[in-house]
Write an enzyme that holds these catalytic residues in place. Structure first.
Site, mmCIF file in Angstrom:
data_model
loop_
_atom_site.group_PDB
_atom_site.id
_atom_site.type_symbol
_atom_site.label_atom_id
_atom_site.label_comp_id
_atom_site.label_asym_id
_atom_site.label_seq_id
_atom_site.Cartn_x
_atom_site.Cartn_y
_atom_site.Cartn_z
ATOM 1 N N ASP A 59 48.321 51.243 43.511
ATOM 2 C CA ASP A 59 46.942 51.065 43.055
ATOM 3 C C ASP A 59 46.982 50.874 41.536
ATOM 4 O OD1 ASP A 59 44.331 51.504 42.103
ATOM 5 O OD2 ASP A 59 43.873 52.839 43.783
ATOM 6 N N ILE A 60 46.431 49.782 41.079
ATOM 7 C CA ILE A 60 46.525 49.462 39.652
ATOM 8 C C ILE A 60 45.836 50.513 38.778
ATOM 9 C CG2 ILE A 60 44.462 47.969 39.514
ATOM 10 C CD1 ILE A 60 47.205 46.377 37.946
ATOM 11 N N GLY B 201 36.764 44.773 44.769
ATOM 12 C CA GLY B 201 38.219 44.727 44.676
ATOM 13 C C GLY B 201 38.739 45.501 43.466
ATOM 14 N N VAL B 202 39.695 44.901 42.759
ATOM 15 C CA VAL B 202 40.306 45.539 41.597
ATOM 16 C C VAL B 202 39.225 45.894 40.561
ATOM 17 C CG1 VAL B 202 41.872 45.176 39.654
ATOM 18 C CG2 VAL B 202 42.464 44.281 41.882
ATOM 19 N N ASP B 203 38.341 44.960 40.322
ATOM 20 C CA ASP B 203 37.270 45.124 39.337
ATOM 21 C C ASP B 203 36.438 46.376 39.651
ATOM 22 O OD1 ASP B 203 35.859 44.281 37.155
ATOM 23 O OD2 ASP B 203 34.776 42.680 38.177
ATOM 24 N N THR C 144 43.978 36.626 44.479
ATOM 25 C CA THR C 144 44.409 36.592 45.894
ATOM 26 C C THR C 144 43.503 37.399 46.818
ATOM 27 O OG1 THR C 144 45.878 38.512 45.721
ATOM 28 C CG2 THR C 144 46.818 36.359 45.165
ATOM 29 N N GLY C 145 42.418 37.948 46.290
ATOM 30 C CA GLY C 145 41.459 38.679 47.122
ATOM 31 C C GLY C 145 40.292 37.766 47.449
ATOM 32 N N TYR D 33 38.837 35.672 45.690
ATOM 33 C CA TYR D 33 38.961 34.313 45.163
ATOM 34 C C TYR D 33 39.877 33.413 45.991
ATOM 35 C CZ TYR D 33 36.117 35.255 41.001
ATOM 36 O OH TYR D 33 35.079 35.534 40.151
HETATM 37 P P1 ADP Z 1 40.049 38.189 42.911
HETATM 38 O O1 ADP Z 1 38.544 38.133 42.836
HETATM 39 O O2 ADP Z 1 40.710 37.733 41.633
HETATM 40 O O3 ADP Z 1 40.589 37.542 44.148
HETATM 41 P P2 ADP Z 1 40.301 40.887 44.069
HETATM 42 O O4 ADP Z 1 40.069 42.159 43.329
HETATM 43 O O5 ADP Z 1 39.345 40.521 45.151
HETATM 44 O O6 ADP Z 1 40.393 39.760 42.918
HETATM 45 O O7 ADP Z 1 41.770 40.904 44.680
HETATM 46 C C1 ADP Z 1 42.954 40.664 43.970
HETATM 47 C C2 ADP Z 1 44.105 41.387 44.629
HETATM 48 O O8 ADP Z 1 44.085 42.758 44.274
HETATM 49 C C3 ADP Z 1 44.091 41.358 46.157
HETATM 50 O O9 ADP Z 1 45.420 41.086 46.590
HETATM 51 C C4 ADP Z 1 43.653 42.773 46.541
HETATM 52 O O10 ADP Z 1 44.237 43.179 47.765
HETATM 53 C C5 ADP Z 1 44.242 43.578 45.411
HETATM 54 N N1 ADP Z 1 43.611 44.886 45.113
HETATM 55 C C6 ADP Z 1 42.387 45.362 45.459
HETATM 56 N N2 ADP Z 1 42.199 46.611 44.967
HETATM 57 C C7 ADP Z 1 43.334 46.924 44.265
HETATM 58 C C8 ADP Z 1 43.790 48.057 43.512
HETATM 59 N N3 ADP Z 1 43.014 49.157 43.370
HETATM 60 N N4 ADP Z 1 45.028 48.017 42.939
HETATM 61 C C9 ADP Z 1 45.812 46.921 43.062
HETATM 62 N N5 ADP Z 1 45.456 45.820 43.756
HETATM 63 C C10 ADP Z 1 44.236 45.819 44.347
#
Ligand code: ADP
Length: 168
Positions: A10-11, A32-34, A123-124, A126
């Site tokens: 987890d980032i 997602g990550v954001d 890769t999520g 987007y």
């Molecule tokens: P984007 O909108 O750029 O596609 P996302 O956040 O939807 O960004 O996804 C980008 C990647 O991060 C995906 O592979 C998703 O599975 C992954 N992801 C989601 N949450 C986390 C997290 N807490 N830590 C690391 N990677 C994550």
């Protein structure tokens, strides 16, 4: 030369100088990550993002660019926010995805960050296919001229981990 690590995790939990956020151009948060970064980092990150948006990017942060804020309650010191390409809509997704990595490392250099963690940008939601994104991300980092010593790709699930390890 920058050392590259590939891990599953987890980032938001990374104890590095800077973590990279797969933001959207509004800089006002998303899923997602954001979402995870803003949830766990707290309100100060969003406040800084709002200020950057108002003062520097009233029309939103362009795709492939990056900006930095503090990291609030997260273990990292900074969050570098970059906007990945929307795969189905971008005229040049590979160039834009590479730019996210190059620009994020440039910002890391400006900050004096030596260790940086990246998620699998785009890769999520987007929609960038993992097997295409992984080699582009790895190459962009490998070929960057940067003072960053360690880049850790932090992949959330096994499919992403596999895509990155097999592209290495
Ligand atoms: P984007 O909108 O750029 O596609 P996302 O956040 O939807 O960004 O996804 C980008 C990647 O991060 C995906 O592979 C998703 O599975 C992954 N992801 C989601 N949450 C986390 C997290 N807490 N830590 C690391 N990677 C994550």
């Amino acid at each position: 030369m920058v050392h590259i690590e590939i891990v599953q995790g987890d980032i938001t939990e990374q104890d590095v100088d800077a973590i990279v956020n797969a933001a959207n151009s509004s800089l006002l948060g998303g899923s997602g990550v954001d979402g995870a970064i803003h949830d766990r980092g707290g309100y100060t990150i969003l406040e800084e993002c709002r200020r950057i948006r108002a003062e520097r990017y009233p029309n939103g942060l362009p795709t492939g660019k990056a900006v930095a804020t503090g990291a609030g309650a997260l273990p990292a010191r900074w969050v570098i926010h970059t906007v990945g390409p929307i795969y189905a809509r971008s005229p040049a997704p590979a160039r834009e995805l590479a730019s996210c990595h190059v620009e994020s490392l440039r910002i890391a250099d400006d900050l004096g960050a030596r260790t940086v963690a990246f998620p699998a940008i785009s890769t999520g939601i987007y929609g960038y296919p993992l097997h295409e994104a992984a080699p582009i991300a790895l190459r962009a980092v490998r070929e960057s001229t940067t003072s960053v010593e360690l880049v850790r790709f932090v992949l959330f699930d096994e499919a992403a981990l596999r895509a990155f390890t097999s592209a290495e």
